[in-house]
Design a protein around this motif. Structure first.
Motif: not given
Length: 195
Positions: A40-51
């Protein structure tokens, strides 16, 4: 790189050099991660970038020993699945499930779609000439991870991806070399499931 080469060359790397991942590579990895399917083009992803200085804290709360070779990775991306994005999207008029009932979902697409985003990360890493390792964050470490990095309770890590320049040769005796890949005739079924 040709797509078939990306698929063929993708493998898990467990030892990395200390060379940082170029910003352009990171931008491309993150851009491609958002190109996966989404119900449904929900786009329920997020990303935590760690460095950098964030990584020792991550390895500690994720339960990795400091002596583990994986901890040399200069970059970790944690894909986060957001179930509420799916339940909210399907409660909108064009979908019509105003009750937000999870039972309507035959499988948790929020996790599946986030897993597809993780695969896009792994494939882009190969295309960038880098190495990666996808690994899980154990359930008994999830609360500490979320607290340490301010991750909302509504966001579920589906694992983590260590990324960097590979510092390991093609290992003799690795699982991929010791075990035969299952034959297509064993895993692909046309028209009816057969054994």
């Amino acid at each position: 790189m040709e797509f078939q080469d990306v698929v063929r060359r993708r493998r898990m790397v467990r030892r990395f050099t200390t060379e940082p991942v170029a910003e352009e590579s990171l931008r491309r990895i993150l851009h491609n991660s958002q190109r996966g399917p989404s119900a449904g083009f929900s786009q329920g992803q997020e990303f935590l970038v760690l460095r950098g200085e964030e990584l020792p804290r991550f390895w500690e709360v994720a339960g990795q020993r400091a002596t583990d070779p994986i901890t040399t990775a200069p970059l970790v991306i944690v894909p986060l699945s957001v179930k509420d994005a799916y339940l909210d999207r399907y409660a909108r008029p064009d979908k019509g499930w105003t009750d937000r009932d999870e039972a309507r979902w035959p499988v948790p697409f929020w996790h599946i779609d986030t897993g597809m985003a993780a695969l896009l990360i792994l494939q882009t890493v190969v295309d960038e000439g880098l190495g990666a390792l996808y690994f899980g964050i154990a359930p008994d470490h999830e609360a500490a991870f979320k607290t340490e990095f301010g991750v909302p309770e509504s966001h579920a890590p589906i694992g983590a991806i260590a990324i960097g320049h590979s510092d390991e040769p093609q290992q003799e005796g690795s699982s991929a070399q010791r075990l035969a890949r299952r034959a297509a005739t064993d895993v692909v079924h046309y028209g009816r499931f057969t054994r």
